[in-house]
Write an enzyme that holds these catalytic residues in place. Structure first.
Site, mmCIF file in Angstrom:
data_model
loop_
_atom_site.group_PDB
_atom_site.id
_atom_site.type_symbol
_atom_site.label_atom_id
_atom_site.label_comp_id
_atom_site.label_asym_id
_atom_site.label_seq_id
_atom_site.Cartn_x
_atom_site.Cartn_y
_atom_site.Cartn_z
ATOM 1 N N ILE A 102 0.862 -1.193 0.000
ATOM 2 C CA ILE A 102 0.000 0.000 0.000
ATOM 3 C C ILE A 102 0.894 1.237 0.000
ATOM 4 O O ILE A 102 1.672 1.447 0.936
ATOM 5 C CB ILE A 102 -0.924 0.023 1.247
ATOM 6 N N HIS A 103 0.763 2.059 -1.053
ATOM 7 C CA HIS A 103 1.595 3.260 -1.092
ATOM 8 C C HIS A 103 0.989 4.422 -1.883
ATOM 9 O O HIS A 103 1.502 5.534 -1.826
ATOM 10 C CB HIS A 103 2.954 2.932 -1.716
ATOM 11 N N ARG A 104 -0.098 4.201 -2.613
ATOM 12 C CA ARG A 104 -0.638 5.254 -3.476
ATOM 13 C C ARG A 104 -1.089 6.460 -2.657
ATOM 14 O O ARG A 104 -1.641 6.331 -1.560
ATOM 15 C CB ARG A 104 -1.822 4.725 -4.280
#
Length: 359
Positions: A208-210
């Site tokens: 998860i990084h957006r």
């Protein structure tokens, strides 16, 4: 000998560039100068990829990182221009949709240097995504648009590119070449499965990084609550992106899943090959999951890789806890045919030939 400058800045770009660099070195017809903008500067997000994948070391490292979009893109633009004035290449090659991509394309175009955009034509149709803005603007000023899929070609056609002085080519997806080539050696170079004491098919790989997830505390908590619920059924392994780590620490958020540091490419390949399925907001990892015959749960409201969803290999759930748990349960029983050829083959060689024709 003709010369190209390749602009790299983020993990997926290192992986894709490794494929093309290998082809360039094999043919010895083009000189490649690699510029690393520094956008991903953590060792496990950056330098380890050059070492592991035998990518030629960057001739320039611009060390531009840790800034807002405007400052980062502006500094990259300035420093890339300085490099291009020194190197005087015949073309500049950019990958994907990062700030490095846009800065490289802009710097080249303003100096009347040809631009090659690999992974052109992708669209999420979500203009709140910085990546969408980067890819649209990069496409518009590129001379050679290398598209991975029919959908990407159709997107460009619908936007009027057939009337513009650029060439559109469907090559297939260069990431497929990387997975096929490096999967043969990842088992020898990675010990992560043993190190984490994992059992094949008994863990879920998550990333998860957006920005749309990390900048929204509501989204981030909903996603991690879903991961926590799934963790009670199969262990969730999450290599934690620096951006996500900073947000979790800032708000003192802790969740009951297995969080590890970012990993190198061979470790990621082993995790992909041995996991049960993938939960991600990354575009690239959706495809890598498919290449490794794994389902993907997409923690976004849309995807550029619509072929994965329409053929049942991925499911879009946004930042919805219940939908994530439901998709996980559904995929435990699905048996799709992962042999379907959605993304071509021998892609690196096709792209190389198109670049050679351009020069």
């Amino acid at each position: 000998m003709k010369k190209i400058v390749t602009i790299l800045g983020a993990r997926p770009q290192f992986v894709k560039a490794a494929v093309l660099s290998r082809v360039i070195l094999k043919h010895k017809e083009i000189e490649e100068v690699i510029v690393h903008t520094g956008q991903h500067y953590d060792t496990n997000m950056s330098s380890i990829f050059f070492k592991e994948m035998n990518i030629p070391n960057p001739a320039y490292n611009l060390a531009v990182n840790g800034l807002g979009h405007g400052a980062m893109t502006g500094q990259m633009l300035q420093k890339i221009e300085e490099v291009l004035l020194i190197e005087k290449p015949d073309a500049v090659v950019v990958y994907g949709d990062t700030n490095s991509t846009l800065a490289g394309a802009l710097a080249a175009k303003k100096l009347a240097i040809k631009v090659v955009h690999i992974e052109a034509g992708l669209r999420s149709f979500n203009m709140k995504m910085p990546e969408e803005i980067n890819r649209i603007l990069t496409d518009r000023i590129s001379d050679l648009l290398i598209c991975p899929t029919d959908t990407a070609v159709a997107n460009l056609n619908q936007e009027g590119f057939l009337t513009m002085p650029s060439k559109i080519v469907k090559s297939g997806d260069i990431m497929k070449d990387a997975v096929e080539f490096y999967s043969q050696t990842s088992v020898e170079k990675s010990s992560i499965i043993t190190k984490l004491n994992l059992t094949e098919n008994e863990f879920v790989l998550a990333t998860i990084h957006r920005q749309e997830n990390t900048d929204s505390l509501e989204n981030l908590i909903a996603i991690f609550k879903g991961l926590e619920a799934i963790h009670t059924k199969k262990q969730v392994i999450l290599p934690l992106h620096p951006r996500t780590k900073a947000i979790l620490e800032k708000h003192h958020l802790k969740f009951n899943i297995t969080i590890i540091d970012p990993v190198g490419y061979f470790d990621m390949l082993e995790l992909l090959q041995k996991c049960n399925l993938v939960i991600t907001d990354s575009g690239g990892l959706q495809k890598e999951a498919f290449f490794n015959k794994k389902y993907a749960i997409i923690a976004r409201e849309e995807t550029e890789w619509v072929e994965l969803v329409s053929n049942g290999f991925a499911k879009i759930i946004g930042a919805d806890t219940a939908k994530m748990i439901e998709a996980f349960s559904e995929f435990q029983n699905n048996q799709e045919n992962f042999e379907m050829n959605l993304f071509g083959k021998n892609v690196g060689d096709k792209i190389y030939q198109e670049i050679l024709n351009l020069l």
